[in-house]
Design a protein around this motif. Structure first.
Motif, mmCIF file in Angstrom:
data_model
loop_
_atom_site.group_PDB
_atom_site.id
_atom_site.type_symbol
_atom_site.label_atom_id
_atom_site.label_comp_id
_atom_site.label_asym_id
_atom_site.label_seq_id
_atom_site.Cartn_x
_atom_site.Cartn_y
_atom_site.Cartn_z
ATOM 1 N N LEU A 26 -22.803 -28.083 -35.866
ATOM 2 C CA LEU A 26 -21.927 -29.089 -36.477
ATOM 3 C C LEU A 26 -21.261 -28.546 -37.741
ATOM 4 N N LEU A 27 -22.025 -27.797 -38.536
ATOM 5 C CA LEU A 27 -21.472 -27.243 -39.767
ATOM 6 C C LEU A 27 -20.344 -26.261 -39.467
ATOM 7 N N LEU A 28 -20.577 -25.355 -38.520
ATOM 8 C CA LEU A 28 -19.567 -24.342 -38.193
ATOM 9 C C LEU A 28 -18.339 -24.962 -37.538
ATOM 10 N N VAL A 29 -18.553 -25.946 -36.666
ATOM 11 C CA VAL A 29 -17.411 -26.623 -36.040
ATOM 12 C C VAL A 29 -16.592 -27.351 -37.089
ATOM 13 N N GLY A 30 -17.286 -28.003 -38.017
ATOM 14 C CA GLY A 30 -16.578 -28.712 -39.076
ATOM 15 C C GLY A 30 -15.758 -27.778 -39.947
ATOM 16 N N LEU A 31 -16.339 -26.623 -40.297
ATOM 17 C CA LEU A 31 -15.601 -25.657 -41.109
ATOM 18 C C LEU A 31 -14.412 -25.085 -40.341
ATOM 19 N N ALA A 32 -14.593 -24.822 -39.041
ATOM 20 C CA ALA A 32 -13.497 -24.278 -38.231
ATOM 21 C C ALA A 32 -12.353 -25.278 -38.108
ATOM 22 N N THR A 34 -11.647 -27.649 -40.188
ATOM 23 C CA THR A 34 -11.008 -27.795 -41.504
ATOM 24 C C THR A 34 -10.064 -26.633 -41.772
ATOM 25 N N ALA A 35 -10.488 -25.408 -41.395
ATOM 26 C CA ALA A 35 -9.625 -24.245 -41.611
ATOM 27 C C ALA A 35 -8.394 -24.287 -40.724
ATOM 28 N N ALA A 36 -8.562 -24.786 -39.479
ATOM 29 C CA ALA A 36 -7.438 -24.825 -38.552
ATOM 30 C C ALA A 36 -6.469 -25.948 -38.867
ATOM 31 N N ALA A 37 -6.997 -27.065 -39.325
ATOM 32 C CA ALA A 37 -6.156 -28.235 -39.608
ATOM 33 C C ALA A 37 -6.648 -28.888 -40.892
ATOM 34 N N PRO A 38 -6.192 -28.444 -42.058
ATOM 35 C CA PRO A 38 -6.658 -28.990 -43.334
ATOM 36 C C PRO A 38 -6.618 -30.512 -43.439
ATOM 37 N N PRO A 39 -5.618 -31.192 -42.851
ATOM 38 C CA PRO A 39 -5.647 -32.658 -42.947
ATOM 39 C C PRO A 39 -6.884 -33.280 -42.304
ATOM 40 N N ALA A 40 -7.539 -32.532 -41.386
ATOM 41 C CA ALA A 40 -8.724 -33.075 -40.724
ATOM 42 C C ALA A 40 -9.931 -33.128 -41.652
ATOM 43 N N ALA A 41 -9.789 -32.572 -42.857
ATOM 44 C CA ALA A 41 -10.910 -32.562 -43.795
ATOM 45 C C ALA A 41 -11.372 -33.971 -44.146
#
Length: 420
Positions: A26-32, A34-41
């Motif tokens: 979950l942590l790695l998917v969340g970071l990926a 966020t990096a791919a689509a900053p608005p998804a943060a």
């Protein structure tokens, strides 16, 4: 003891390894994302925060107590160190080589044997009383004279500062470090990889001393003493220097023979004052650690102090001459004297090897002599003795002696670290 069977009405195997893997995913998917689509943060921050908090809690604490209602009756069979759990038609095998640590947890009149696998999974077995707990722990190979015991200690910061002061420092550190973290991508954008790596090294240099203060430490309790380990720090307290052990609300205190004391902090300091607390009010970790230290103190002997064991001492001999004499000793020849005249037999040597209060050089010498005998049972005894050592250097030397691969540098390393 070859075989032990216990009927327990409360056994549970916590799948900690599976839970940690899910949290990392979950942590790695969340970071990926966020990096791919900053608005998804706005959405992924909850995923990252929850997974990060879970991993942090597992890193800073021991295995949590099983949830109410998860334990079920089971038959536990221990044979040759391996455990078989037969529960509701399901059979689970825990091989001895898969287990990392074990201890007795007693609270509220209930006794549990807790066994942790190397992958992180934890087995809880409720037993009738402390005697049955001791039998199961020994059958699993984790009694005080069979295996060193590892316990998580709180950080230096948590040991010395109250929770209010710690909270204030965390806020200040966050305000200081957060802008620095944000400068790393800016360095990449402005100066490329070289500037980015330089900024990263500077950041690590600033964070490293902070980590030494805030990261938990480890206490390793063995027959030879207690080792306190942190990030790039290590302190050995030989069992011969411990006069007694006691506990209070903060942890376990080791009273030294010179009158000083060392705290093994299992609980963070909550207030500016501290003092003794009734045993029933102590935290579970504190009680477990105190019991293990007291077991080690009770088991230490005086075999290594006997004058007749001088045949084990190096006494200025070259390493090869010393090792050769130890090999002859194992076969009944003490180099000019007979085995009978030296009054040493395999049991005498084993007592020295297993005595945590014996000098380190004599314990290594006894290991060399026993391993040279060619008896597989004695070699196994040497390997078990190595596993009870808290001092890694001493453990390595005894293990190499068991394999008949001991080198002079192994002995020198043990003596050098104890002289520091």
């Amino acid at each position: 003891m070859d075989r032990l069977q216990i009927e327990s009405h409360a056994v549970v195997l916590q799948r900690e390894r599976r839970a940690r893997r899910l949290a990392w995913a979950l942590l790695l998917v969340g970071l990926a994302l966020t990096a791919a689509a900053p608005p998804a943060a706005a959405l992924t921050q909850f995923m990252i925060g929850g997974a990060g908090a879970f991993l942090l809690m597992r890193a800073l604490g021991r295995a949590p107590t099983p949830r109410r209602g998860t334990a079920r009756p089971a038959t536990v069979v221990a044979e040759d160190g391996d455990l078989v759990i037969q529960q509701a038609g399901r059979r689970t095998l825990l091989a001895r080589r898969e287990l990392d640590n074990g201890w007795i947890d007693a609270f509220g009149g209930h006794h549990h044997v807790v066994l942790r696998k190397k992958g992180g999974d934890v087995l809880w077995v409720r037993v009738r009383d402390a005697d049955e707990a001791g039998l199961l722990l020994r059958a699993a190979g984790f009694a005080a004279d069979q295996h060193a015991f590892r316990m998580r200690l709180v950080s230096v910061l948590s040991e010395h500062l109250t929770h209010r002061v710690r909270a204030a420092l965390i806020v200040l550190a966050s305000l200081f470090l957060y802008p620095l973290v944000g400068l790393a991508p800016l360095a990449w954008a402005l100066g490329g990889a070289t500037v980015f790596l330089g900024a990263l090294l500077v950041l690590l240099a600033l964070v490293y001393p902070v980590l030494q203060l805030v990261m938990p430490r480890t206490a390793l309790v063995g027959t030879d003493g207690v080792v306190i380990q942190g990030i790039a720090t290590r302190r050995l307290i030989p069992i011969t220097e411990v006069a007694g052990a006691r506990a209070d609300a903060r942890g376990v205190w080791l009273d030294h023979v010179d009158g000083s004391s060392t705290l093994l902090p299992t609980m963070a300091r909550m207030t500016a004052s501290h003092g003794a607390a009734p045993l029933a009010h102590l935290g579970a970790d504190t009680r477990v650690l105190l019991a293990r230290v007291q077991e080690v103190m009770a088991s230490r002997g005086h075999a290594g102090a006997s004058a007749r064991l001088g045949a084990l001492d190096r006494r200025g001999r070259s390493f090869e001459d010393w090792r050769g004499a130890l090999g002859r000793l194992a076969h009944g020849d003490a180099g000019g004297g007979s085995y009978r005249e030296t009054a040493l037999d395999a049991d005498d040597l084993a007592r020295v090897l297993e005595d945590g209060a014996a000098p380190a050089e004599r314990r290594i010498a006894a290991a060399v002599a026993l391993a040279s005998s060619g008896d597989p049972a004695l070699k196994r005894r040497v390997r078990i003795a190595a596993g009870t050592c808290a001092d890694q250097a001493l453990r390595d030397a005894i293990e190499r002696a068991a394999e008949e691969e001991l080198q002079e540098r192994d002995v020198d390393r043990v003596l050098r670290l104890r002289a520091d």
